[in-house]
Design an enzyme around this catalytic site. Structure first.
Site, PDB file in Angstrom:
ATOM      1  N   HIS A  50      44.065  32.770  33.835  1.00  0.00           N
ATOM      2  CA  HIS A  50      43.479  31.435  34.042  1.00  0.00           C
ATOM      3  C   HIS A  50      43.471  30.743  32.681  1.00  0.00           C
ATOM      4  O   HIS A  50      42.589  31.004  31.866  1.00  0.00           O
ATOM      5  CB  HIS A  50      42.048  31.546  34.570  1.00  0.00           C
ATOM      6  CG  HIS A  50      41.921  32.226  35.899  1.00  0.00           C
ATOM      7  ND1 HIS A  50      41.849  31.536  37.089  1.00  0.00           N
ATOM      8  CD2 HIS A  50      41.851  33.539  36.238  1.00  0.00           C
ATOM      9  CE1 HIS A  50      41.733  32.390  38.103  1.00  0.00           C
ATOM     10  NE2 HIS A  50      41.727  33.612  37.606  1.00  0.00           N
ATOM     11  N   ASN A  82      43.124  27.258  39.865  1.00  0.00           N
ATOM     12  CA  ASN A  82      41.726  26.846  40.118  1.00  0.00           C
ATOM     13  C   ASN A  82      41.174  26.120  38.889  1.00  0.00           C
ATOM     14  O   ASN A  82      40.124  26.450  38.355  1.00  0.00           O
ATOM     15  CB  ASN A  82      40.840  28.047  40.501  1.00  0.00           C
ATOM     16  CG  ASN A  82      40.725  29.080  39.407  1.00  0.00           C
ATOM     17  OD1 ASN A  82      41.602  29.191  38.551  1.00  0.00           O
ATOM     18  ND2 ASN A  82      39.636  29.840  39.400  1.00  0.00           N
ATOM     19  N   ASP A 272      43.690  39.304  34.952  1.00  0.00           N
ATOM     20  CA  ASP A 272      42.739  38.315  35.464  1.00  0.00           C
ATOM     21  C   ASP A 272      41.988  37.671  34.293  1.00  0.00           C
ATOM     22  O   ASP A 272      40.759  37.505  34.326  1.00  0.00           O
ATOM     23  CB  ASP A 272      41.754  38.937  36.468  1.00  0.00           C
ATOM     24  CG  ASP A 272      40.928  37.872  37.182  1.00  0.00           C
ATOM     25  OD1 ASP A 272      41.272  36.689  37.074  1.00  0.00           O
ATOM     26  OD2 ASP A 272      39.937  38.230  37.834  1.00  0.00           O
ATOM     27  N   HIS A 276      35.567  32.109  29.515  1.00  0.00           N
ATOM     28  CA  HIS A 276      34.458  31.149  29.473  1.00  0.00           C
ATOM     29  C   HIS A 276      33.851  31.269  28.079  1.00  0.00           C
ATOM     30  O   HIS A 276      33.953  32.329  27.456  1.00  0.00           O
ATOM     31  CB  HIS A 276      33.371  31.519  30.499  1.00  0.00           C
ATOM     32  CG  HIS A 276      33.848  31.547  31.922  1.00  0.00           C
ATOM     33  ND1 HIS A 276      33.997  30.419  32.682  1.00  0.00           N
ATOM     34  CD2 HIS A 276      34.215  32.579  32.715  1.00  0.00           C
ATOM     35  CE1 HIS A 276      34.426  30.760  33.899  1.00  0.00           C
ATOM     36  NE2 HIS A 276      34.575  32.066  33.934  1.00  0.00           N
TER      37      HIS A 276
HETATM   38  O1  DOR Z   1      35.539  36.422  37.566  1.00  0.00           O
HETATM   39  C1  DOR Z   1      36.367  35.618  37.962  1.00  0.00           C
HETATM   40  N1  DOR Z   1      36.618  34.470  37.296  1.00  0.00           N
HETATM   41  N2  DOR Z   1      36.998  35.843  39.123  1.00  0.00           N
HETATM   42  C2  DOR Z   1      37.788  34.913  39.696  1.00  0.00           C
HETATM   43  O2  DOR Z   1      38.354  35.194  40.718  1.00  0.00           O
HETATM   44  C3  DOR Z   1      37.933  33.562  39.101  1.00  0.00           C
HETATM   45  C4  DOR Z   1      37.711  33.630  37.655  1.00  0.00           C
HETATM   46  C5  DOR Z   1      37.574  32.295  36.986  1.00  0.00           C
HETATM   47  O3  DOR Z   1      38.415  31.425  37.247  1.00  0.00           O
HETATM   48  O4  DOR Z   1      36.707  32.150  36.132  1.00  0.00           O
HETATM   49 ZN    ZN Z   2      41.494  35.067  39.193  1.00  0.00          ZN
END
Ligand code: DOR
Ligand code: ZN
Length: 397
Positions: A50, A82, A272, A276
């Site tokens: 991401h 997303n 993944d 943040h």
């Molecule tokens: O922990 C997560 N963060 N799981 C996800 O599926 C989305 C992701 C995010 O975009 O922060």
């Molecule tokens: Zn994800």
């Protein structure tokens, strides 16, 4: 171009590699070139990152995320849509690919989001995107999300004609709460996986429970596991404190040990990478960064014989290429892109957030042992020392 010890067809051979237009032209003992110290492995493909950007540049940008990928020995990523705004139409997809074209340090591909807004015309949008780009999948589709736009139902999966990647957690077993491992039950994953398999064949993201992994390894669907579900568990909650949240959440030690012990059974290793800021994490935001630390941590595990190097390459290079149709990636072989990561297996370091390149400035793997790549080649160019971004966006063909 370069010579040294090369991981070739699951063996280590001493040879040289000749490259033409970024593609391996010849691989032979007779080819001369710069002697490389260390082991030349295929660079990795991380199918789940991401990279944020757009209105969330404070967390990560395509530039910082891809720089982090490069330093972790990753040559190609699949970014998730997303984002803010969501990538759920052709215009937004195109806009993001144009940013990546200028800024990405590694090769870049992007999934298309399935949302409440586009669900009735998803197949048309897929076709339009596919005319111009290599579209890995519609995904990750959320069967549970607190973002109303992304909250999709099992029925919504039925009409999609393209490959789908799934965030499989059943909403019935998920409540809001912090720390989230108390509120997102393991049944959420197991039930969602069972229901989806009745609908069709999918790629399942970040599987975290033993039962789901066992069911999926007997199915014709594919699944990935993320490093945090292999190397961390809820027992790490004391160390991680308020930073502990990730979806799906950290599981019991029995789950993580079983998954790691059965590493051979998984199809794909994927980070993944979900950055943040520290402030957001302390406030409960879910997600761990990982694109820079995955290959290094698992190379270390291979170097001490805990996993086989051959298995790691299968899960983090070969299968990702096969599953998502990246034909010129996946191994060091004539006709494939010259994408290499060179590791000195004796040079073990400890991970320090301050040395990583993600904008989020923290890692759940502080002080874990890892072997970082000394050099990374993207289509034949030594990319870590390049001042400009060498990554290319994946177009059609
Ligand atoms: O922990 C997560 N963060 N799981 C996800 O599926 C989305 C992701 C995010 O975009 O922060
Ligand atoms: Zn994800």
């Amino acid at each position: 171009m370069i010579r040294g010890k090369i991981f070739f067809k699951n063996k280590i051979v001493e040879a040289g590699i000749e490259v033409e237009n970024g593609v391996i032209k010849r691989l032979s003992k007779l080819v001369k070139g710069k002697e490389v110290k260390g082991l030349i492995l295929p660079a990795a493909i991380d199918v789940h990152v991401h990279f944020r950007d757009f209105e969330e540049k404070h967390k990560e940008t395509i530039e910082t995320g891809s720089l982090s990928a490069l330093h972790g020995g990753v040559c190609l990523v699949i970014d998730q849509p997303n984002t803010k705004p969501l990538v759920d139409d052709f215009e937004e997809y195109n806009r993001r690919m144009k940013i990546a074209e200028k800024r990405s340090f590694v090769d870049y591909s992007l999934n298309l989001a399935l949302t409440k807004k586009n669900v009735t015309k998803i197949n048309e949008i897929v076709e339009k995107v596919k005319e111009k780009y290599h579209l890995p999948a519609v995904g990750e589709v959320f069967l549970q999300s607190f973002n109303e736009e992304l909250q999709m139902s099992y029925d919504d999966l039925k009409s999609i004609k393209h490959k789908v990647t799934l965030h499989a957690e059943d909403p019935e077993f998920v409540e809001i709460g912090h720390p989230n491992f108390l509120f997102r039950k393991r049944e959420a994953e197991i039930v969602a996986v069972k229901k989806c398999l009745e609908i069709g064949k999918f790629h399942f993201c970040h599987i975290s429970t033993r039962e789901a992994a066992e069911i999926l390894s007997r199915s014709d669907s594919t699944f990935e596991v993320s490093p945090h579900h292999l190397l961390l568990s809820i027992e790490d909650r004391w160390k991680l404190g308020n930073m502990v949240n990730v979806n799906p959440p950290l599981r019991s030690k029995e789950d993580s040990s079983w998954l790691l012990k059965n590493f051979e059974e998984i199809d794909v290793l994927a980070s993944d990478h979900a950055p943040h800021t520290v402030e957001e994490k302390l406030d409960g935001a879910a997600g761990f960064p990982g694109v820079e630390t995955t290959y290094p941590m698992f190379i270390y595990l291979a170097s001490v014989g805990f996993i086989k190097l051959e298995t790691l390459v299968e899960k983090f290079v070969k299968n990702p290429a096969k599953i998502f149709g990246f034909e010129k990636y996946g191994e060091i072989e004539v006709g494939k892109f010259a994408n290499f990561a060179v590791f000195d297996l004796k040079d073990v370091e400890t991970i320090k957030a301050s040395k990583l390149h993600s904008k989020c400035n923290w890692t759940p793997y502080e002080d874990f042992k890892a072997i970082f790549p000394k050099e990374v080649y993207i289509r034949g160019e030594e990319a870590k020392n390049c001042s400009e971004a060498l990554g290319k966006v994946l177009r059609k063909d």
